[in-house]
Enzyme design. Structure first.
Site, mmCIF file in Angstrom:
data_model
loop_
_atom_site.group_PDB
_atom_site.id
_atom_site.type_symbol
_atom_site.label_atom_id
_atom_site.label_comp_id
_atom_site.label_asym_id
_atom_site.label_seq_id
_atom_site.Cartn_x
_atom_site.Cartn_y
_atom_site.Cartn_z
ATOM 1 N N CYS A 62 -67.368 -28.652 -75.495
ATOM 2 C CA CYS A 62 -67.608 -29.137 -74.133
ATOM 3 C C CYS A 62 -67.853 -28.008 -73.140
ATOM 4 C CB CYS A 62 -66.426 -29.991 -73.668
ATOM 5 S SG CYS A 62 -66.200 -31.506 -74.627
ATOM 6 N N HIS A 80 -67.074 -30.353 -65.802
ATOM 7 C CA HIS A 80 -67.260 -31.104 -67.046
ATOM 8 C C HIS A 80 -66.669 -32.493 -66.858
ATOM 9 C CE1 HIS A 80 -67.208 -32.384 -71.114
ATOM 10 N NE2 HIS A 80 -65.914 -32.188 -71.306
ATOM 11 N N ASN A 83 -67.951 -38.870 -71.542
ATOM 12 C CA ASN A 83 -67.955 -37.443 -71.875
ATOM 13 C C ASN A 83 -69.107 -37.164 -72.837
ATOM 14 O OD1 ASN A 83 -67.487 -34.855 -72.820
ATOM 15 N ND2 ASN A 83 -65.312 -35.159 -73.208
#
Length: 358
Positions: A111, A247, A277
């Site tokens: 990520c 993020h 996500n």
């Protein structure tokens, strides 16, 4: 002095939506439960290859920058869901773009991959190693999700975002950065059943596993601390931040991070409700949407902050350029599909031994 400016931006999102109400039919969960714990309402499921999403996002960024394909020196493909180990997925992206003059490589920091890649690309442009870099963050996480596991399947989705970096004599780009990892905690977030030290995917389907509470605590601390560090490096105060582009992992993580940074919600960009996500793709997708929404003025001070498997974290203090409108635009969309969301998920259920969607 040579700096690196973001001159183009773009995104590509699959048309198929998997909503919280859909997930209620798959696992023991509810829209209220998912929304209250993550902020997510829906996510996208791709019926095309990750490199197809990457290509479209890159073409949109290239058009926004007004550059020719032949000008591209390097393509960095940030992903933790490559189409293959050999060749790197970046090879497919390069071929689909027709960028014959460009080198291409994948970068996997999970990520945190986009921020890792962005700091790398910025340094290469500043050093004169490259003049035009296309940086893509792309994931097809639906393929490594077990849709019988409510701890993970509610969180992740598919998508791509891209930027173009080019040299400028005006102050722009990275003015502070931090790239971190704690490999001793790597097992807190991983994909089991893949790689050379685990059985092949034909025997054990690869699946995301996560110790959610441990990841949550570490994410808040790492993202906030790294953000404060890069702001100091840039010589800014926290009040100088025009927009935090974090993020998009969990709204509670983002809220806790912004509280630590004492940022008003108006200075924090959120789109997690729409996409969930998307790992390395979240920040470039969010950046493209923030620009479209006129949330980023010329010469804006931005902070990118991320946390992910590894356990990695990354942050960058970024001065945006003068131009916040695209030079040109690409009208193409990802191809439509006659497959329903249930059709797209069926292969995952077959992988994990549940042959019928209930």
């Amino acid at each position: 002095m040579r700096y690196a400016e973001i001159t183009g931006w773009g995104k590509a999102l699959p048309p198929t939506v998997l909503s919280n109400s859909d997930l209620e039919q798959l696992v023991d969960t509810s829209d209220e439960w998912i929304t209250s714990r993550s902020g997510i309402k829906e996510r996208r499921i791709s019926h095309v290859a990750a490199s197809d999403m990457a290509e479209l996002a890159a073409r949109r960024a290239i058009a926004a920058a007004g550059v020719e394909i032949g000008q591209i020196d390097l393509i960095i493909n940030a992903t933790c869901t490559p189409e293959s180990i050999i060749p790197a997925s970046a090879s497919y992206v390069q071929a689909k773009l027709g960028a014959a003059n460009a080198g291409a490589m994948d970068l996997n920091a999970n990520c945190s991959g986009f921020v890792y890649s962005y700091v790398t690309a910025d340094a290469l442009v500043r050093a004169g190693v490259a003049d035009t870099v296309v940086l893509v963050g792309v994931e097809r996480l639906s393929w490594v999700l077990d849709y019988t596991d409510r701890a993970t399947c509610i969180l992740f989705g598919d998508g791509a975002g891209a930027v173009v970096l080019q040299p400028t004599g005006t102050e722009a780009g990275v003015f502070g950065s931090e790239l971190g990892v704690d490999g001793t905690m790597a097992d807190l977030l991983s994909v089991d059943g893949d790689g050379t030290v685990q059985p092949g995917s034909s025997l054990v389907p690869p699946r995301i596993v996560m110790q959610g509470s441990d990841v949550f605590r570490r994410a808040v601390t790492a993202m906030a601390d790294a953000s404060e560090s890069v702001v100091r490096q840039a010589g800014w105060d926290l009040d100088d931040i025009d927009l935090l582009v974090p993020h998009q992992a969990n709204q509670r993580i983002i809220d806790a991070t912004s509280r630590r940074l004492k940022l008003d919600p108006a200075r924090v960009f959120l789109n997690i409700h729409a996409y969930g996500n998307t790992s390395a793709a979240t920040i470039p997708i969010a950046l493209a949407e923030a620009i479209e929404a006129r949330r980023i003025p010329p010469r804006a001070n931005l902070v990118f902050a991320a946390f992910g498997g590894g356990l990695t974290w990354a942050a960058a203090a970024v001065r945006f350029g003068e131009r916040v409108t695209p030079i040109s635009e690409v009208d193409d969309e990802l191809p439509g599909t006659d497959e329903s969301v249930w059709d797209l998920l069926a292969a995952n259920f077959e992988h994990f031994g549940r042959l019928e969607l209930e």
